[in-house]
Design a protein around this motif. Structure first.
Motif, PDB file in Angstrom:
ATOM      1  N   LEU A 228     -34.075   8.579 -55.191  1.00  0.00           N
ATOM      2  CA  LEU A 228     -35.251   8.537 -54.324  1.00  0.00           C
ATOM      3  C   LEU A 228     -36.402   9.369 -54.873  1.00  0.00           C
ATOM      4  O   LEU A 228     -37.578   9.048 -54.628  1.00  0.00           O
ATOM      5  N   THR A 229     -36.085  10.445 -55.602  1.00  0.00           N
ATOM      6  CA  THR A 229     -37.138  11.351 -56.091  1.00  0.00           C
ATOM      7  C   THR A 229     -37.453  11.158 -57.567  1.00  0.00           C
ATOM      8  O   THR A 229     -38.333  11.843 -58.101  1.00  0.00           O
ATOM      9  N   MET A 230     -36.737  10.254 -58.247  1.00  0.00           N
ATOM     10  CA  MET A 230     -36.928   9.994 -59.674  1.00  0.00           C
ATOM     11  C   MET A 230     -36.575  11.223 -60.517  1.00  0.00           C
ATOM     12  O   MET A 230     -37.108  11.433 -61.601  1.00  0.00           O
ATOM     13  N   ASN A 231     -35.678  12.047 -60.022  1.00  0.00           N
ATOM     14  CA  ASN A 231     -35.205  13.220 -60.749  1.00  0.00           C
ATOM     15  C   ASN A 231     -33.817  12.967 -61.320  1.00  0.00           C
ATOM     16  O   ASN A 231     -33.181  11.950 -61.027  1.00  0.00           O
ATOM     17  N   LYS A 232     -33.359  13.922 -62.120  1.00  0.00           N
ATOM     18  CA  LYS A 232     -32.011  13.880 -62.657  1.00  0.00           C
ATOM     19  C   LYS A 232     -31.438  15.282 -62.560  1.00  0.00           C
ATOM     20  O   LYS A 232     -31.932  16.198 -63.220  1.00  0.00           O
ATOM     21  N   THR A 233     -30.427  15.471 -61.745  1.00  0.00           N
ATOM     22  CA  THR A 233     -29.856  16.787 -61.483  1.00  0.00           C
ATOM     23  C   THR A 233     -28.666  17.069 -62.394  1.00  0.00           C
ATOM     24  O   THR A 233     -27.799  16.210 -62.578  1.00  0.00           O
ATOM     25  N   ALA A 234     -28.634  18.268 -62.953  1.00  0.00           N
ATOM     26  CA  ALA A 234     -27.498  18.691 -63.780  1.00  0.00           C
ATOM     27  C   ALA A 234     -26.348  19.062 -62.855  1.00  0.00           C
ATOM     28  O   ALA A 234     -26.375  20.107 -62.204  1.00  0.00           O
ATOM     29  N   SER A 235     -25.360  18.207 -62.788  1.00  0.00           N
ATOM     30  CA  SER A 235     -24.247  18.452 -61.868  1.00  0.00           C
ATOM     31  C   SER A 235     -22.890  18.326 -62.534  1.00  0.00           C
ATOM     32  O   SER A 235     -21.890  18.820 -62.019  1.00  0.00           O
TER      33      SER A 235
ATOM     34  N   THR B 181     -33.904  17.117 -64.963  1.00  0.00           N
ATOM     35  CA  THR B 181     -35.135  17.696 -64.416  1.00  0.00           C
ATOM     36  C   THR B 181     -34.864  18.736 -63.339  1.00  0.00           C
ATOM     37  O   THR B 181     -35.774  19.471 -62.947  1.00  0.00           O
ATOM     38  N   ILE B 182     -33.631  18.811 -62.879  1.00  0.00           N
ATOM     39  CA  ILE B 182     -33.241  19.808 -61.884  1.00  0.00           C
ATOM     40  C   ILE B 182     -31.962  20.497 -62.357  1.00  0.00           C
ATOM     41  O   ILE B 182     -30.968  19.831 -62.664  1.00  0.00           O
ATOM     42  N   PHE B 183     -32.012  21.828 -62.414  1.00  0.00           N
ATOM     43  CA  PHE B 183     -30.856  22.614 -62.834  1.00  0.00           C
ATOM     44  C   PHE B 183     -30.490  23.625 -61.749  1.00  0.00           C
ATOM     45  O   PHE B 183     -31.358  24.060 -60.982  1.00  0.00           O
ATOM     46  N   PRO B 184     -29.224  24.041 -61.690  1.00  0.00           N
ATOM     47  CA  PRO B 184     -28.801  25.006 -60.674  1.00  0.00           C
ATOM     48  C   PRO B 184     -29.499  26.357 -60.839  1.00  0.00           C
ATOM     49  O   PRO B 184     -29.814  26.784 -61.949  1.00  0.00           O
ATOM     50  N   THR B 185     -29.739  27.030 -59.715  1.00  0.00           N
ATOM     51  CA  THR B 185     -30.242  28.393 -59.762  1.00  0.00           C
ATOM     52  C   THR B 185     -29.114  29.324 -60.176  1.00  0.00           C
ATOM     53  O   THR B 185     -27.944  28.913 -60.273  1.00  0.00           O
TER      54      THR B 185
END
Length: 366
Positions: free
Chosen positions: A19-26, A35-39
């Protein structure tokens, strides 16, 4: 039940990313193009690793946060070149003439091959006697005696020595990206904040935030609404080179030769640098800098007044290249003249298999 919850969370992340066009490191190993990594507080526990270790790029990874310097990010960073002015950030190899922490003095020898026709020269040096990258073999997580990504001292020296965390891995990848300078020394002069760069002086997160604000930069990560992008390379000017230039040769030597082991709280070596505090740790981690660097013999305030060193987190736990004693004087002057604190930066570490560290060989292009 735990697996079911994990699968549910992963599915929710996938939907959110769509939905946000992001890619989370999971999923480990992480994809550097995410584009999104854990704090720091969200880091997964790695099997066999110390708490807060971010050994997330694969079992045989020895470049750490350099992974974030992807072709996409480097290409975007190149757009920061506006005037094409080149600024070197390297001190002369013989500066300081007497290195700190008991390191060897640089020696240069001219070798005559044929009088008046041909010459060579020979360098005798400690790679950390001047402008330097601290490699991942340089400083361990002290409680466990572990270097980045399960590397031990026996991997570095002795009969079982190998090339884990060798500096040549950095050379093979290359370092280039978007640099950001925080001129804390210039800000301090402007605000009447007086301190001696040759003495213990911790620069807090709040002070760096105000420094950035004065420069027109929100130093928070983009994920929190700030201006720091994933893969940025941080530079902090504390004023050590400015103070060095104002000292006599004798005073420089006396300061460099102050007694100290390099690790104890009674260390006679004393320098201004980043504060050992939770806010600094969160910030350095959560910005996902590809590398960090300063202009002093120690990037962090020295000696630490806490039970840990920033070096342990930056190098051993997170795999983030750490630069020290960069010459940021001309760069700060140019950035202030143009009121531009963001630029393209490149560095060529030494391609030395088994090497611990390297001179930076760094260039900023405005």
């Amino acid at each position: 039940m735990a697996d079911q919850k994990s699968n549910t969370n992963q599915r929710l992340t996938q939907i959110k990313d769509f939905l946000t066009m992001n890619k989370t490191a999971s999923t480990i190993p992480w994809d550097p193009d995410c584009t999104i990594f854990p704090t720091r507080k969200e880091l997964p526990q790695i099997n066999g690793a110390p708490p807060e270790a971010a050994w997330v790029w694969g079992d045989n990874d020895y470049v750490g946060r350099i992974n974030l310097l992807t072709p996409t990010r480097v290409q975007a960073a190149a757009k920061e070149i506006k005037t094409g002015e080149i600024v070197s950030v390297n001190l002369p190899l013989d500066v300081p003439n007497q290195p700190a922490f008991g390191r060897e003095v640089f020696k240069h020898e001219i070798k005559v091959l044929h009088e008046d026709i041909a010459y060579d020269d020979i360098y005798h040096m400690n790679t950390q006697s001047g402008t330097q990258w601290d490699g991942f073999r340089h400083f361990a997580h002290i409680p466990t005696g572990t270097f980045y990504n399960h590397t031990k001292g026996s991997d570095i020296v002795g009969p079982a020595a190998n090339q884990k965390c060798s500096i040549h891995h950095w050379a093979e990848h290359g370092i280039a990206g978007r640099g950001i300078l925080l001129d804390y020394r210039g800000y301090a002069h402007k605000k009447g904040i007086n301190y001696d760069p040759y003495d213990y002086y911790p620069i807090s997160w709040e002070e760096l935030y105000q420094c950035g604000k004065d420069q027109g930069i929100d130093i928070r990560p983009a994920a929190q609404g700030g201006d720091i992008k994933i893969g940025d390379i941080l530079f902090v000017r504390s004023g050590w080179k400015e103070a060095y230039d104002q000292k006599s040769p004798d005073d420089r030597s006396k300061a460099a030769l102050r007694h100290g082991s390099g690790l104890g709280g009674e260390d006679g070596q004393r320098y201004a640098g980043l504060s050992q505090e939770e806010k600094i740790l969160d910030w350095l981690h959560d910005c996902y800098f590809a590398a960090v660097a300063g202009d002093a013999p120690s990037f962090e305030a020295w000696p630490t007044h806490e039970s840990y060193h920033l070096h342990e987190y930056i190098l051993a736990l997170w795999g983030m290249p750490l630069g020290e004693m960069l010459d940021l004087e001309k760069l700060a002057q140019k950035c202030r003249e143009k009121n531009r604190w963001i630029f393209f930066f490149s560095s060529a570490p030494a391609n030395c298999p088994g090497g611990v560290s390297s001179h930076v060989n760094g260039t900023a292009i405005l």
